[in-house]
Enzyme design. Structure first.
Site, PDB file in Angstrom:
ATOM      1  N   ARG A 115      30.326  70.553   9.735  1.00 54.48           N
ATOM      2  CA  ARG A 115      30.600  69.266  10.381  1.00 54.48           C
ATOM      3  C   ARG A 115      31.684  69.463  11.443  1.00 54.48           C
ATOM      4  O   ARG A 115      32.629  70.226  11.220  1.00 54.48           O
ATOM      5  CB  ARG A 115      31.151  68.242   9.363  1.00 54.48           C
ATOM      6  CG  ARG A 115      30.317  68.023   8.155  1.00 54.48           C
ATOM      7  CD  ARG A 115      29.088  67.212   8.414  1.00 54.48           C
ATOM      8  NE  ARG A 115      29.367  65.920   9.046  1.00 54.48           N
ATOM      9  CZ  ARG A 115      28.421  65.180   9.630  1.00 54.48           C
ATOM     10  NH1 ARG A 115      27.183  65.609   9.690  1.00 54.48           N
ATOM     11  NH2 ARG A 115      28.732  64.013  10.161  1.00 54.48           N
ATOM     12  N   HIS A 139      34.392  82.144  12.243  1.00 49.94           N
ATOM     13  CA  HIS A 139      33.132  82.104  12.992  1.00 49.94           C
ATOM     14  C   HIS A 139      32.561  83.526  13.064  1.00 49.94           C
ATOM     15  O   HIS A 139      33.308  84.472  13.340  1.00 49.94           O
ATOM     16  CB  HIS A 139      33.394  81.554  14.397  1.00 49.94           C
ATOM     17  CG  HIS A 139      32.152  81.434  15.211  1.00 49.94           C
ATOM     18  ND1 HIS A 139      31.218  80.445  14.994  1.00 49.94           N
ATOM     19  CD2 HIS A 139      31.653  82.211  16.208  1.00 49.94           C
ATOM     20  CE1 HIS A 139      30.214  80.603  15.834  1.00 49.94           C
ATOM     21  NE2 HIS A 139      30.453  81.666  16.582  1.00 49.94           N
ATOM     22  N   GLU A 163      34.139  89.338   7.676  1.00 50.21           N
ATOM     23  CA  GLU A 163      34.715  88.003   7.449  1.00 50.21           C
ATOM     24  C   GLU A 163      35.534  87.995   6.160  1.00 50.21           C
ATOM     25  O   GLU A 163      36.604  87.386   6.085  1.00 50.21           O
ATOM     26  CB  GLU A 163      33.610  86.946   7.340  1.00 50.21           C
ATOM     27  CG  GLU A 163      32.881  86.687   8.643  1.00 50.21           C
ATOM     28  CD  GLU A 163      31.852  85.571   8.513  1.00 50.21           C
ATOM     29  OE1 GLU A 163      32.161  84.536   7.911  1.00 50.21           O
ATOM     30  OE2 GLU A 163      30.728  85.753   9.009  1.00 50.21           O
TER      31      GLU A 163
END
Ligand code: GRF
Length: 211
Positions: free
Chosen positions: A89, A107, A172
């Site tokens: 979101r 990201h 990540e």
């Protein structure tokens, strides 16, 4: 330092943070995990670790009203910093003003290249030979906001998209716990003249692929 982690999906980054935080010397604690999806796999990971969870559905709500609910729940759990970890979101100023300069996102590309969804596929199809992961402070743009740290990941000649995605995800899982630790240690600060990042002695803001 109390962190709220926001998710929408499987939560492997959440798991990396849970694992890091299980070390008593780790300076960040996950106070609550919030999801906009009731069936997000990450909620089970949080429950298994004994972390409080909140499900806040977004459907049929104005963005600002949803964000106000998020803020209310996160404040109720006394969160000081927020880590978005696969939270699908866009957040509004209602959210960002409540945690000014204290919202992180990860990201799966080297921003500002390949923002948006399917970043790994975008990079793969563009033929880049080095891609990676970025942790940045969140502002109201899509995958925008000042970069805190990045991890570079090579594309190998024989890589399928899945191979490359898996390697980025491994990066990540190193990068996010590192930056969350820095944030908890006071190494990441938003000032009037912009973002200041001072990594602990011997650490750097760019990780490279070591395998
Ligand atoms: C990760 O690739 C992250 O970079 C992106 O969303 C994905 C979440 O994966 N923002 P997971 O739910 O942490 O496994």
């Amino acid at each position: 330092m109390r962190f709220g982690v926001l998710i929408s999906g499987g939560g492997t980054n959440l798991q990396a943070l849970i694992d890091a935080a299980s070390d008593p010397d780790y300076p960040a604690e996950i106070a609550v995990v919030v999801s906009n999806k009731q069936d997000a796999g990450g909620l089970s990971r949080a429950r298994a670790a004994g972390i409080p969870v909140e499900w806040i559905p977004h459907k049929g709500k104005e963005r600002e009203a949803f964000d106000a609910e998020l803020v209310e729940r996160l404040k109720a759990h006394r969160c000081e910093w927020i880590a978005l970890a696969g939270f699908m979101r866009l957040v509004t100023p209602v959210f960002l003003n409540a945690f000014e300069g204290r919202v992180l996102n990860i990201h799966p590309a080297l921003l500002p290249a390949f923002p948006g969804v399917r970043a790994q596929r975008q990079a793969y199809e563009a033929g880049v030979q080095v891609t990676g992961a970025t942790v940045h402070l969140v502002d109201s743009g899509m995958d925008a906001g000042p970069i805190i740290a990045q991890g570079a990941v090579p594309r190998k000649p024989e890589d399928s998209l899945r191979d490359l995605e898996a390697r980025i995800l491994q990066m990540e899982h190193q990068l996010y716990p590192m930056v969350v630790r820095w944030a908890a240690q006071g190494c990441v600060r938003m000032t009037d003249s912009g973002l200041v990042v001072q990594p602990p002695e011997g650490e750097v803001r760019g990780l490279s692929w070591a395998h």
